[in-house]
Design an enzyme around this catalytic site. Structure first.
Site, mmCIF file in Angstrom:
data_model
loop_
_atom_site.group_PDB
_atom_site.id
_atom_site.type_symbol
_atom_site.label_atom_id
_atom_site.label_comp_id
_atom_site.label_asym_id
_atom_site.label_seq_id
_atom_site.Cartn_x
_atom_site.Cartn_y
_atom_site.Cartn_z
ATOM 1 C CD GLU A 149 -11.935 -10.071 -4.745
ATOM 2 O OE1 GLU A 149 -11.190 -9.374 -4.007
ATOM 3 O OE2 GLU A 149 -12.070 -11.312 -4.589
ATOM 4 C CG PHE B 280 -17.809 -19.522 5.034
ATOM 5 C CD1 PHE B 280 -17.002 -18.801 5.910
ATOM 6 C CD2 PHE B 280 -17.268 -19.932 3.826
ATOM 7 C CE1 PHE B 280 -15.686 -18.509 5.575
ATOM 8 C CE2 PHE B 280 -15.958 -19.647 3.493
ATOM 9 C CZ PHE B 280 -15.166 -18.928 4.370
ATOM 10 C CD GLN B 281 -15.825 -16.725 1.637
ATOM 11 O OE1 GLN B 281 -16.156 -17.345 0.618
ATOM 12 N NE2 GLN B 281 -14.583 -16.322 1.864
ATOM 13 C CE LYS C 37 -20.389 -24.101 -5.020
ATOM 14 N NZ LYS C 37 -19.352 -24.519 -4.092
ATOM 15 C CG MET D 289 -6.816 17.325 -3.418
ATOM 16 S SD MET D 289 -6.297 18.824 -4.284
ATOM 17 C CE MET D 289 -6.678 18.396 -5.972
HETATM 18 C C1 LIG Z 1 -10.253 5.901 -1.481
HETATM 19 C C2 LIG Z 1 -10.060 7.335 -1.139
HETATM 20 N N1 LIG Z 1 -9.697 7.686 0.112
HETATM 21 C C3 LIG Z 1 -9.515 8.985 0.414
HETATM 22 C C4 LIG Z 1 -9.717 9.957 -0.504
HETATM 23 C C5 LIG Z 1 -9.533 11.431 -0.145
HETATM 24 N N2 LIG Z 1 -8.425 12.010 -0.916
HETATM 25 C C6 LIG Z 1 -8.597 12.725 -2.038
HETATM 26 S S1 LIG Z 1 -7.187 13.206 -2.738
HETATM 27 C C7 LIG Z 1 -6.275 12.491 -1.516
HETATM 28 C C8 LIG Z 1 -4.779 12.569 -1.521
HETATM 29 C C9 LIG Z 1 -4.188 11.759 -2.608
HETATM 30 O O1 LIG Z 1 -2.826 11.633 -2.344
HETATM 31 P P1 LIG Z 1 -1.847 11.025 -3.404
HETATM 32 O O2 LIG Z 1 -2.386 9.763 -3.938
HETATM 33 O O3 LIG Z 1 -0.495 10.957 -2.829
HETATM 34 O O4 LIG Z 1 -1.916 12.073 -4.590
HETATM 35 P P2 LIG Z 1 -1.528 13.627 -4.574
HETATM 36 O O5 LIG Z 1 -2.731 14.402 -4.135
HETATM 37 O O6 LIG Z 1 -0.387 13.803 -3.615
HETATM 38 O O7 LIG Z 1 -1.159 13.923 -5.987
HETATM 39 C C10 LIG Z 1 -7.109 11.880 -0.578
HETATM 40 C C11 LIG Z 1 -6.634 11.176 0.644
HETATM 41 C C12 LIG Z 1 -10.124 9.543 -1.796
HETATM 42 N N3 LIG Z 1 -10.369 10.403 -2.784
HETATM 43 N N4 LIG Z 1 -10.256 8.233 -2.085
#
Ligand SMILES: Cc1ncc(C[n+]2csc(CCOP(=O)(O)OP(=O)(O)O)c2C)c(N)n1
Length: 602
Positions: free
Chosen positions: A92, A154-155, A204, A513
């Site tokens: 989803e 349920f659900q 539903k 990041m």
């Molecule tokens: C759903 C979610 N979980 C955690 C984060 C925190 N977060 C921000 S950037 C990042 C790293 C992203 O890594 P990647 O997808 O490998 O991209 P890169 O930064 O290496 O280009 C994380 C874990 C987020 N933004 N979204």
């Protein structure tokens, strides 16, 4: 019964004309057989699900995204012959991000469905994403029947209360006769004013019960005014004061894109000679190479954009909500400027800053007034020359002293090779910022990224939705190895719906990041950010039946991108990039935007 889906077969099914028209003839009213006295015609009676489909057609709903389940099975049954195309995602979250990408590129309001319980909770991230970035959509969250609601059936999940804070509006549909009105209001709310997601919790029995249908009367929503009358006098005052400013700047946000006001923005900036700082979602409102475009401001903004924010004496913000990623520490933000703020959402005015000119209205209306009559250029040639000197002294840069492929270079090559109709989609992380910094945006509204929520997993499904909305465009999906793996299951849709998306996967074997923050601010303590083991991405491409290419050098990057861009097939291109590449410059958290680090190579 079995049936076969051949490759691309569903691509045709996505065309609204492909299927037969819905057979929702209302059953004849019993009264009609008595035939004696003339009585007002009783309203036709529909099965709830058929009525729902009827109303969706009246609203011009053209595209659905979702996954069915017990609570929504009647709805899906009614859809069977409806002619409204449906994209069957594999999760989803994938469905709703695809709807998000579709909405941003088509400008239409897609419909998203999830069944009760897990189907709906899986939609939550996508709902929040659409909310933060003001993306219109109508979401049907299935629910258990009203007779068992509140019994932990349920659900069952309390999706109405769960989505209260992340929707523009939400409804719990408890009476069948409300269905047409609620659906129509939802579309109206989603597409007007500040756009956004509207959710309908759909028990539903609302889809199985018989419902009489009287066409709802005109839309009347008390206390909702989607087209505010702009304060003309105040905008004219902004125009006069801006013309007198010595160091004026415009901040252009997503509101300019939503209002379709990029042309007006450009005309005004040119005539008034005012430079423009873009927010992440405002990129493209001026072409990146326009002399008055300063690029992105904020945490990873350009030096010249950030110094413009810091040193300006007049700041006109059009359609941005002063997000903290743009402003940095507020006490240092535009400290010497008078601030004007145009926003379609009155709640944004005064929310972050105490603006001198709070203007409630549409970006297009504001710019039309600003452009009306003569526009005095502000005496800003010195100011423009100063910003230009910063641009020359502190250009965006990347490392050239390491034996690895530099990601910024890949972005540059892709940007150079791309056609003007390119749609650029990103996931979230370092790669997203490299794209924001180094891609040359040519047209407004063609950059699709998760701005306000920053939801990893957004990129691939959003690119799918974007390509469905514009089948001829070159769609590039920049993703990181982390976020890509969050919604990787949607890869199969590329083949199923014949979508030639090019995925540019930046593999740095880390959650880049976060790793960067750990390097810079946590003494290189890489806690849970390095991937020790990775899937074989090329075999993954193979498993999903799309072309896979692995790239380690600049030369290979160019050759593979050239090949991919001239081939009408989906590609997964894995760029093995410098694992220590960082996004610079950077405003450390807590600093003002003028306090950047990494403005020059060491
Ligand atoms: C759903 C979610 N979980 C955690 C984060 C925190 N977060 C921000 S950037 C990042 C790293 C992203 O890594 P990647 O997808 O490998 O991209 P890169 O930064 O290496 O280009 C994380 C874990 C987020 N933004 N979204």
């Amino acid at each position: 019964m079995s049936f076969e889906v051949t490759e691309g077969a569903r691509a045709e099914a996505l065309s609204p004309d492909a299927a037969a028209p819905v057979g929702t003839e209302a059953p004849a009213g019993e009264d009609s057989e008595r035939g004696a006295e003339p009585r007002p015609e009783p309203p036709p009676v529909y099965r709830g699900a058929d009525l729902l489909v009827e109303v969706l057609k009246e609203e011009g709903a053209e595209m659905l995204f979702g996954i069915p389940g017990g609570a929504t099975i009647n709805f899906y049954d009614a859809l069977y012959n409806s002619g409204i195309p449906h994209v069957l995602a594999r999760h989803e979250q994938g469905a709703i991000h695809a709807a998000d990408g579709y909405a941003r590129i088509s400008g239409k309001v897609p419909v998203v469905t999830g069944t009760s319980g897990p189907g709906s909770t899986n939609l939550m991230t996508g709902i929040a994403n659409a909310w933060f970035d003001s993306v219109p959509m109508v979401i049907f969250a299935g629910q258990v029947s009203t007779s068992v609601m509140g019994t932990d059936a349920f659900q069952e999940s309390p999706i109405f209360s769960m989505t209260m804070g992340i929707t523009k509006h939400n409804y719990q549909l408890m009476r069948g006769e409300d269905l047409p009105r609620v659906v129509k209001e939802s579309f109206y709310l989603a597409r007007t004013g500040r756009k956004g997601p509207v959710l309908i919790e759909l028990p539903k029995d609302m889809t199985s019960n018989e419902i009489p249908y009287r066409k709802p009367v005109e839309m009347r929503l008390r206390a909702y005014n989607p087209t505010p009358k702009i304060d003309r006098a105040l905008v004219e005052k902004v125009k006069r004061d801006l013309a007198r400013a010595k160091r004026p700047v415009i901040v252009a946000g997503a509101g300019v894109v939503h209002a379709g006001a990029s042309e007006l923005l450009r005309a005004f900036a040119e005539r008034a000679r005012v430079p423009v700082v873009h927010t992440l979602l405002g990129l493209g409102t001026l072409p990146s190479d326009h002399p008055l475009s300063l690029g992105m401001g904020g945490m990873h903004g350009t030096v010249w954009a950030n110094m413009a924010l810091h040193e300006c004496d007049f700041l006109l913000n059009i359609g941005s909500r002063f997000d903290d990623r743009l402003t940095g520490a507020l006490e240092h933000f535009a400290p010497r400027a008078r601030i004007a703020h145009v926003d379609i959402d009155e709640a944004e005015l005064g929310k972050v800053l105490d603006e001198d000119y709070p203007i409630h209205g549409d970006a297009r209306d504001a710019l039309a007034i600003l452009l009306d009559g003569a526009v005095d250029p502000s005496p800003s040639e010195e100011w423009l020359a100063y910003l230009e000197s910063l641009r020359r002294e502190y250009p965006l840069w990347y490392r050239t002293d390491r034996p690895y492929l530099q990601p910024q270079r890949v972005v540059q090559i892709a940007s150079d090779l791309a056609s003007d109709d390119v749609i650029v989609v990103t996931d979230v992380g370092q790669h997203q910022m490299w794209v924001a910094q180094f891609f040359r945006f040519r047209r407004p509204g063609r950059f699709v990224t998760s701005g306000g929520l920053g939801a990893m997993g957004f990129g691939l499904p959003a690119a799918i939705g974007a390509q469905i909305a514009d089948r001829d465009a070159l769609v590039l999906a920049f993703v990181g190895d982390g976020g890509f793996q969050m919604t990787v299951e949607e890869l199969i849709l590329l083949r199923e719906y014949d979508l030639p998306v090019k995925i540019l996967l930046f593999n740095n074997n880390s959650l880049g990041m976060v790793r960067q923050w750990q390097e810079l601010f946590y003494e290189e303590r890489y806690s849970a950010t390095l991937f020790n083991i990775q899937p074989d991405f090329m075999r993954l491409a193979d498993a999903y039946g799309i072309v896979g290419r692995r790239v380690e050098t600049e030369e290979e990057a160019r050759a593979v991108l050239e090949e991919a861009f001239r081939t009408r097939a989906p590609y997964l291109i894995e760029f093995v990039i410098d694992p220590m590449a960082n996004v610079l410059p950077m405003v450390p958290p807590g600093n003002g935007v003028h306090e950047m680090q990494g403005v020059k190579p060491e």
